[in-house]
Design a protein around this motif. Structure first.
Motif, PDB file in Angstrom:
ATOM      1  N   ASP A   1     -32.137  25.023  16.519  1.00 37.35           N
ATOM      2  CA  ASP A   1     -33.193  24.173  15.999  1.00 37.35           C
ATOM      3  C   ASP A   1     -33.623  23.231  17.120  1.00 37.35           C
ATOM      4  OD1 ASP A   1     -31.429  21.908  16.064  1.00 37.35           O
ATOM      5  OD2 ASP A   1     -30.708  22.380  14.051  1.00 37.35           O
ATOM      6  N   GLU A   2     -34.482  22.295  16.831  1.00 38.10           N
ATOM      7  CA  GLU A   2     -35.028  21.445  17.887  1.00 38.10           C
ATOM      8  C   GLU A   2     -33.986  20.506  18.489  1.00 38.10           C
ATOM      9  OE1 GLU A   2     -37.944  22.264  18.977  1.00 38.10           O
ATOM     10  OE2 GLU A   2     -38.016  23.719  17.331  1.00 38.10           O
ATOM     11  N   ASN A   3     -32.837  20.350  17.809  1.00 34.11           N
ATOM     12  CA  ASN A   3     -31.802  19.448  18.305  1.00 34.11           C
ATOM     13  C   ASN A   3     -30.637  20.164  18.975  1.00 34.11           C
ATOM     14  OD1 ASN A   3     -33.072  17.034  17.283  1.00 34.11           O
ATOM     15  ND2 ASN A   3     -32.408  17.658  15.236  1.00 34.11           N
ATOM     16  N   THR A   4     -30.670  21.489  19.005  1.00 32.12           N
ATOM     17  CA  THR A   4     -29.580  22.249  19.602  1.00 32.12           C
ATOM     18  C   THR A   4     -29.479  21.982  21.104  1.00 32.12           C
ATOM     19  OG1 THR A   4     -29.906  24.011  17.976  1.00 32.12           O
ATOM     20  CG2 THR A   4     -28.609  24.550  19.927  1.00 32.12           C
ATOM     21  N   ILE A   5     -28.259  21.769  21.561  1.00 27.87           N
ATOM     22  CA  ILE A   5     -27.990  21.622  22.997  1.00 27.87           C
ATOM     23  C   ILE A   5     -27.438  22.948  23.498  1.00 27.87           C
ATOM     24  CG2 ILE A   5     -26.615  20.441  24.751  1.00 27.87           C
ATOM     25  CD1 ILE A   5     -26.597  17.999  22.874  1.00 27.87           C
ATOM     26  N   ILE A   6     -28.036  23.468  24.556  1.00 29.57           N
ATOM     27  CA  ILE A   6     -27.650  24.771  25.095  1.00 29.57           C
ATOM     28  C   ILE A   6     -27.036  24.605  26.475  1.00 29.57           C
ATOM     29  CG2 ILE A   6     -28.466  27.061  25.781  1.00 29.57           C
ATOM     30  CD1 ILE A   6     -30.781  26.643  23.768  1.00 29.57           C
TER      31      ILE A   6
ATOM     32  N   ASN B   1     -20.859  22.880  13.979  1.00 26.06           N
ATOM     33  CA  ASN B   1     -20.900  21.499  13.485  1.00 26.06           C
ATOM     34  C   ASN B   1     -21.478  20.533  14.508  1.00 26.06           C
ATOM     35  OD1 ASN B   1     -19.756  22.434  11.113  1.00 26.06           O
ATOM     36  ND2 ASN B   1     -17.668  21.969  11.761  1.00 26.06           N
ATOM     37  N   ASN B   2     -21.308  20.841  15.791  1.00 21.65           N
ATOM     38  CA  ASN B   2     -21.866  19.990  16.846  1.00 21.65           C
ATOM     39  C   ASN B   2     -23.241  20.459  17.308  1.00 21.65           C
ATOM     40  OD1 ASN B   2     -19.935  17.762  18.173  1.00 21.65           O
ATOM     41  ND2 ASN B   2     -18.642  19.402  17.357  1.00 21.65           N
ATOM     42  N   ASN B   3     -23.672  21.644  16.820  1.00 18.12           N
ATOM     43  CA  ASN B   3     -24.988  22.186  17.173  1.00 18.12           C
ATOM     44  C   ASN B   3     -25.136  22.362  18.694  1.00 18.12           C
ATOM     45  OD1 ASN B   3     -27.501  23.257  16.651  1.00 18.12           O
ATOM     46  ND2 ASN B   3     -28.511  21.282  16.363  1.00 18.12           N
ATOM     47  N   ILE B   4     -24.091  22.963  19.291  1.00 14.23           N
ATOM     48  CA  ILE B   4     -24.056  23.237  20.729  1.00 14.23           C
ATOM     49  C   ILE B   4     -23.786  24.728  20.923  1.00 14.23           C
ATOM     50  CG2 ILE B   4     -22.756  22.839  22.866  1.00 14.23           C
ATOM     51  CD1 ILE B   4     -22.247  19.984  21.858  1.00 14.23           C
ATOM     52  N   ILE B   5     -24.487  25.343  21.875  1.00 13.33           N
ATOM     53  CA  ILE B   5     -24.327  26.774  22.154  1.00 13.33           C
ATOM     54  C   ILE B   5     -24.081  26.974  23.641  1.00 13.33           C
ATOM     55  CG2 ILE B   5     -25.402  29.056  22.077  1.00 13.33           C
ATOM     56  CD1 ILE B   5     -27.097  28.113  19.749  1.00 13.33           C
ATOM     57  N   HIS B   6     -23.046  27.758  23.971  1.00 11.91           N
ATOM     58  CA  HIS B   6     -22.839  28.221  25.345  1.00 11.91           C
ATOM     59  C   HIS B   6     -23.286  29.672  25.402  1.00 11.91           C
ATOM     60  CE1 HIS B   6     -21.191  29.104  29.238  1.00 11.91           C
ATOM     61  NE2 HIS B   6     -20.578  27.928  29.335  1.00 11.91           N
TER      62      HIS B   6
ATOM     63  N   SER C   1     -30.028  22.624  28.267  1.00 13.51           N
ATOM     64  CA  SER C   1     -31.344  23.091  27.842  1.00 13.51           C
ATOM     65  C   SER C   1     -31.533  22.929  26.342  1.00 13.51           C
ATOM     66  CB  SER C   1     -31.510  24.565  28.228  1.00 13.51           C
ATOM     67  OG  SER C   1     -31.295  24.756  29.616  1.00 13.51           O
ATOM     68  N   LYS C   2     -32.771  23.233  25.909  1.00 13.48           N
ATOM     69  CA  LYS C   2     -33.128  23.156  24.500  1.00 13.48           C
ATOM     70  C   LYS C   2     -33.801  24.456  24.063  1.00 13.48           C
ATOM     71  CE  LYS C   2     -33.586  18.120  24.247  1.00 13.48           C
ATOM     72  NZ  LYS C   2     -32.454  18.014  23.297  1.00 13.48           N
ATOM     73  N   LYS C   3     -34.103  24.530  22.796  1.00 15.87           N
ATOM     74  CA  LYS C   3     -34.712  25.729  22.219  1.00 15.87           C
ATOM     75  C   LYS C   3     -35.990  26.120  22.952  1.00 15.87           C
ATOM     76  CE  LYS C   3     -36.540  27.512  17.830  1.00 15.87           C
ATOM     77  NZ  LYS C   3     -36.680  27.253  16.373  1.00 15.87           N
TER      78      LYS C   3
END
Length: 312
Positions: free
Chosen positions: A235-240, A194-199, A248-250
């Protein structure tokens, strides 16, 4: 900070006789105890923070009543980690997710497990924690002969999974993915949908050529495949949140995947054509800002991985 991060990065697993040598591990613990006094805190949004320094990046997710931590650095600096966390929130920790078994990411289990906080990991990460683990020396000679002590029962993950696990926590759906052999054979990519964040843990890092623990199920080819799977999750808005390095980003994932894929393929071609390591290195454009020794060691690691597959 980069020097400290490189000291703390990595870790493998092998069988030993009666007296495994923990001297490098103990030296690192003593260094941390004396040198690490604080961490940097980076706010992502009102629910997410990243705690940086003294080991792998720790992700902090704050739900309505609780906190979920992704990784927990080292037992010896648990008080420093908790001081940083309490600057963010006073809510209790509900779960800790281990992205893999390496000590700079999961040694805090030895402190938090005693407190009864449930720990979650991939099933292979738990298996690795149950034995003394010798890390693959790989691209950094400082890791050679580095042995990580096994975890006691209270420090082991309570919940494990095979390929995918979903946790509902407050307003968030947390998805854990394992894509097979990569940094190790027990990596978890942790997605907050839901927050579009990936660790990512050390499945994706920003310090240069990523370390792959060939002693503990790791695979450079597998890591390239994982980066491809990670690309599809973004996607282009994902925060990594990487295992080490800045947010980082995609496009950063895609760049690393393409760079490693080019190096891997040119190494295979060079080895088949009888080129020397230096000749193979010269055929590969340098884009990760590592020194020549690291690059050459990466080529040698690919050769080792290929030879192990051939001999199976």
């Amino acid at each position: 900070m980069k020097k400290l991060i490189l000291l703390l990065l990595f870790i493998p697993l092998v069988s030993f006789g009666q007296n495994p040598n923990f001297s490098k591990y103990n030296n690192q613990i003593n260094y941390l105890k004396n040198e690490v006094k604080y961490f940097e805190i980076e706010k992502i949004n009102n629910q997410f923070y990243m705690i940086v320094g003294g080991g792998g990046n720790v992700g902090v997710f704050i739900s309505e009543n609780d906190v979920v931590l992704i990784d927990n650095k080292y037992e010896i600096i648990e008080d420093v980690l908790m001081t940083s966390l309490r600057k963010i929130t006073d809510k209790p920790i509900k779960y800790i997710i281990n992205t893999h078994f390496h000590h700079d990411h999961s040694d805090g289990n030895r402190a938090f497990g005693k407190q009864g906080i449930p720990i979650i990991s991939h099933q292979n990460a738990k298996k690795r924690m149950m034995e003394d683990a010798e890390l693959y020396g790989g691209i950094f000679s400082s890791i050679k002969d580095f042995v990580q002590p096994k975890y006691d029962k209270n420090s082991l993950p309570l919940f494990t999974y095979d390929s995918k696990m979903t946790i509902s926590q407050g307003n968030e759906e947390i998805e854990l993915y394992n894509f097979g052999k990569a940094h190790t054979d027990g990596d978890s990519v942790v997605v907050f949908k839901n927050n579009n964040i990936i660790h990512t843990g050390d499945a994706f890092v920003r310090y240069g050529y990523p370390y792959v623990d060939l002693n503990n199920g790791g695979s450079i080819k597998g890591l390239i495949g994982l980066l491809g799977a990670l690309e599809l999750l973004c996607d282009e808005n994902t925060i990594i949140m990487p295992g080490h390095g800045k947010l980082s980003k995609k496009e950063d994932v895609v760049n690393l995947k393409n760079t490693l894929n080019d190096l891997y393929n040119k190494t295979i071609i060079g080895l088949k054509n009888g080129l020397s390591y230096n000749e193979i290195s010269d055929s590969i454009e340098e884009t990760l800002n590592d020194n020549e020794t690291v690059k050459l060691n990466y080529i040698k690691s690919i050769e080792l991985e290929l030879s192990r597959k051939k001999n199976k």
